[in-house]
Every structure is written in structure tokens, then in C-alpha cells.
Design a protein around this motif. Structure first.
Motif, PDB file in Angstrom:
ATOM      1  N   VAL A  76      52.173  75.918  44.220  1.00 23.85           N
ATOM      2  CA  VAL A  76      52.377  74.578  44.101  1.00 23.85           C
ATOM      3  C   VAL A  76      52.888  74.006  42.677  1.00 23.85           C
ATOM      4  N   LEU A  77      52.123  74.577  41.805  1.00 26.02           N
ATOM      5  CA  LEU A  77      52.331  74.367  40.232  1.00 26.02           C
ATOM      6  C   LEU A  77      53.740  75.020  39.830  1.00 26.02           C
ATOM      7  N   LEU A  78      53.923  75.922  40.624  1.00 26.99           N
ATOM      8  CA  LEU A  78      55.083  76.813  39.981  1.00 26.99           C
ATOM      9  C   LEU A  78      56.531  76.510  41.028  1.00 26.99           C
ATOM     10  N   SER A  79      56.340  76.138  42.112  1.00 33.20           N
ATOM     11  CA  SER A  79      57.374  75.926  43.133  1.00 33.20           C
ATOM     12  C   SER A  79      57.412  74.620  43.687  1.00 33.20           C
ATOM     13  N   GLY A  80      56.426  73.814  43.867  1.00 33.91           N
ATOM     14  CA  GLY A  80      56.169  72.493  44.254  1.00 33.91           C
ATOM     15  C   GLY A  80      55.984  72.690  45.763  1.00 33.91           C
ATOM     16  N   THR A  81      56.318  71.755  46.414  1.00 34.21           N
ATOM     17  CA  THR A  81      55.924  71.467  48.062  1.00 34.21           C
ATOM     18  C   THR A  81      56.455  70.365  48.400  1.00 34.21           C
ATOM     19  N   ASP A  82      56.767  70.379  49.887  1.00 31.33           N
ATOM     20  CA  ASP A  82      57.233  69.402  50.672  1.00 31.33           C
ATOM     21  C   ASP A  82      56.117  68.563  51.356  1.00 31.33           C
ATOM     22  N   ASP A  83      54.995  69.295  51.337  1.00 32.40           N
ATOM     23  CA  ASP A  83      53.867  68.899  52.404  1.00 32.40           C
ATOM     24  C   ASP A  83      53.108  67.812  51.413  1.00 32.40           C
ATOM     25  N   PRO A  84      52.916  66.652  51.875  1.00 32.80           N
ATOM     26  CA  PRO A  84      52.282  65.699  51.068  1.00 32.80           C
ATOM     27  C   PRO A  84      50.934  65.948  51.004  1.00 32.80           C
ATOM     28  N   ASP A  85      50.476  66.553  51.949  1.00 27.87           N
ATOM     29  CA  ASP A  85      48.841  66.750  51.808  1.00 27.87           C
ATOM     30  C   ASP A  85      48.463  67.840  50.872  1.00 27.87           C
ATOM     31  N   VAL A  86      49.301  68.915  50.755  1.00 24.89           N
ATOM     32  CA  VAL A  86      49.081  69.912  49.902  1.00 24.89           C
ATOM     33  C   VAL A  86      49.425  69.352  48.621  1.00 24.89           C
ATOM     34  N   PHE A  87      50.323  68.596  48.173  1.00 22.94           N
ATOM     35  CA  PHE A  87      50.555  67.937  47.102  1.00 22.94           C
ATOM     36  C   PHE A  87      49.511  67.093  46.592  1.00 22.94           C
TER      37      PHE A  87
END
Length: 270
Positions: A230-241
């Protein structure tokens, strides 16, 4: 007093909640509701929002829009306002959450509650030459909202009393403008783009615990790989974020690294 009101026409028409308060302070002393949206009163202006017709302006209803970046559960609200003639009446608030329609105005009803349990406290401030009150509205059933724009319509019912409720405006807003019915806008909503209404929303972020990026239920070294991804590529999942945003500043970046390591070493975030 009435000269102080605008008359509208349609043509005029860590902190996962981002409130700047560390989560450990938000929840100090137990699972207290977090402040999810803050729009402080401006102590100078307001608009009628009462199902009881005003003698000269009729029925006027207001709805304020706001933006959520996470799924959130709304449990209570605060607004500021007062009464025409500076004469308080028993309160009977209705709170309706609405979707934003294709024109950016209040649309389909998400939830509606009449006679919301409420309490009011006189603040000692004034606006529009009347005394200001702070109102706390506790929903009987919490309302779960998805990320994105939402309207909350709030109006009082002072039927039987020679006064009308006035919803005080805000200094700034999460989204610009508010919507209104009445004074030339009925049955359709119209927009007042130049102002916002005072509003605070309280509840909880719906999502994973801080640090539990892999959704295992534990915060441990197994979360390190997903966190780095997530740190390097991000995420579209709000729970993961939300799980990776361990310092609750609405960003997953280098600032989170030290806090994430602390969470892992302590098997949970402090």
C-alpha cells in the motif's frame, strides 16, 4: 428581524476521520463516538428550517451536504441555531439522510427519523440578534454511509408556538453550499452555493483496525508485506487504506512507517 433573512429564488441557485484529533484522544475513557465532520457556527447568520409555516415566509426546509472518504456510521449530530423572536419552543427534530442526485441536490432517502431525541444548551453567543443554542441529536438507529457526497436534511417542528427554528450557518463547509425548499423552491430543491450550515457528525469509521492490513484479526509481522504494498502502490480498498493509515492523517506515506512498526511490536496500535 425578518429583514435579516435572505429570500431565495431558484436562479440564485493516529485520525482516520480526518478531524485532527488523535484517535487515542477521541476514544479516551471508552468507545466514545469520533468527530467525523466539523462545520463550526459562524455566529452571524442562519436560515429557517421548520415544518411549521412561518407567518410570512411559509414552510422552509434545509439540507447540508458533506463528503466522506471512508465508510462511516453516524450515531449523533450537533447543529447550532435559535428561534425567531428569541423565544425557545419544545423541539421535535426530523433528520433525513439523502443521496446526492445528478444535479448535485438532495435525492433519494437513505434514512429518515422523526422526533429525534435531542438536547440543547444555550451558548451565550448571538446570531441574527437572537440567542444561540447548541443542539445534540442522538439517532435511535445509527446510519451507515458509503464514501462520497451525502445530504442531511434537518428541520424542527414548532407547531403551536409563535416561533420558528433557525439553523445557523457555518464558517466553512466540507462541500460548498446547501440546499433549501421554500421561498420559491417547491416541490424541487434549490441550491445556495455561497454558504454552509453548522454541523458536526459523530460516529465511527467502518473498517479494519489500524495495522491489520491483511485482515487476519491480528497486527503482526504478516501485515508488513501488505503494508509496504500500500505504501508503494496505494490501494482502492478503503478498508485496506484505513488499516495502513496507522497515524490517521488520511495518507499512507513514510510518516506511517514508525507507527506501523510500533503497532507490530506491540501486537496492536496504542
Amino acid at each position: 428581524f425578518l429583514d435579516d433573512f435572505e429570500v431565495y429564488t431558484c436562479a440564485s441557485s493516529g485520525d482516520c476521520n480526518g478531524n485532527g484529533v488523535p484517535d487515542e484522544i477521541d476514544i479516551a475513557g471508552g468507545p466514545a463516538a469520533e468527530l467525523l465532520v466539523r462545520q463550526s457556527p459562524n455566529h452571524s447568520s442562519g436560515n429557517l428550517s421548520d415544518i411549521d409555516p412561518h407567518p410570512s415566509l411559509g414552510v422552509n426546509l434545509l439540507a447540508e451536504d458533506f463528503l466522506l472518504v471512508r465508510p462511516k456510521r453516524i450515531e449523533s449530530l450537533k447543529i447550532w441555531g435559535g428561534y425567531t423572536g428569541d423565544t425557545p419552543a419544545p423541539d421535535a427534530f426530523t433528520v433525513i439522510f439523502r443521496e446526492v442526485d445528478g444535479d448535485g441536490l438532495p435525492g433519494a432517502v437513505i434514512s429518515s427519523e422523526m422526533n429525534v431525541p435531542s438536547a440543547r444548551v444555550e451558548t451565550g453567543e448571538e446570531f441574527l440578534h437572537i440567542g444561540e443554542w447548541e443542539y445534540t441529536l442522538d439517532l435511535s438507529e445509527p446510519v451507515d454511509l458509503d464514501p462520497g457526497g451525502t445530504y442531511v436534511e434537518i428541520y424542527n417542528d414548532t407547531t403551536g408556538y409563535s416561533t420558528t427554528f433557525v439553523w445557523e450557518r457555518a464558517l466553512t463547509g466540507v462541500m460548498p453550499g446547501f440546499a433549501y425548499l421554500g421561498q420559491g423552491c417547491d416541490p424541487n430543491w434549490c441550491e445556495q452555493p455561497a454558504a454552509n450550515l453548522s454541523l458536526e457528525l459523530y460516529g465511527a469509521v467502518i473498517g479494519r483496525a489500524r495495522g491489520d492490513v491483511d485482515a487476519s484479526g491480528d497486527v503482526d509481522f504478516a501485515d508488513a508485506g501488505p503494508f509496504v504494498e500500500v505504501l508503494l502502490s496505494g490501494t482502492d480498498d478503503p478498508d485496506v487504506f484505513c488499516a495502513a493509515d496507522v497515524n490517521r492523517d488520511d495518507a499512507v506515506d513514510g510518516v506511517d512507517i514508525t507507527d506501523f512498526v510500533t503497532c507490530v511490536l506491540n501486537a496492536g496500535c496504542p
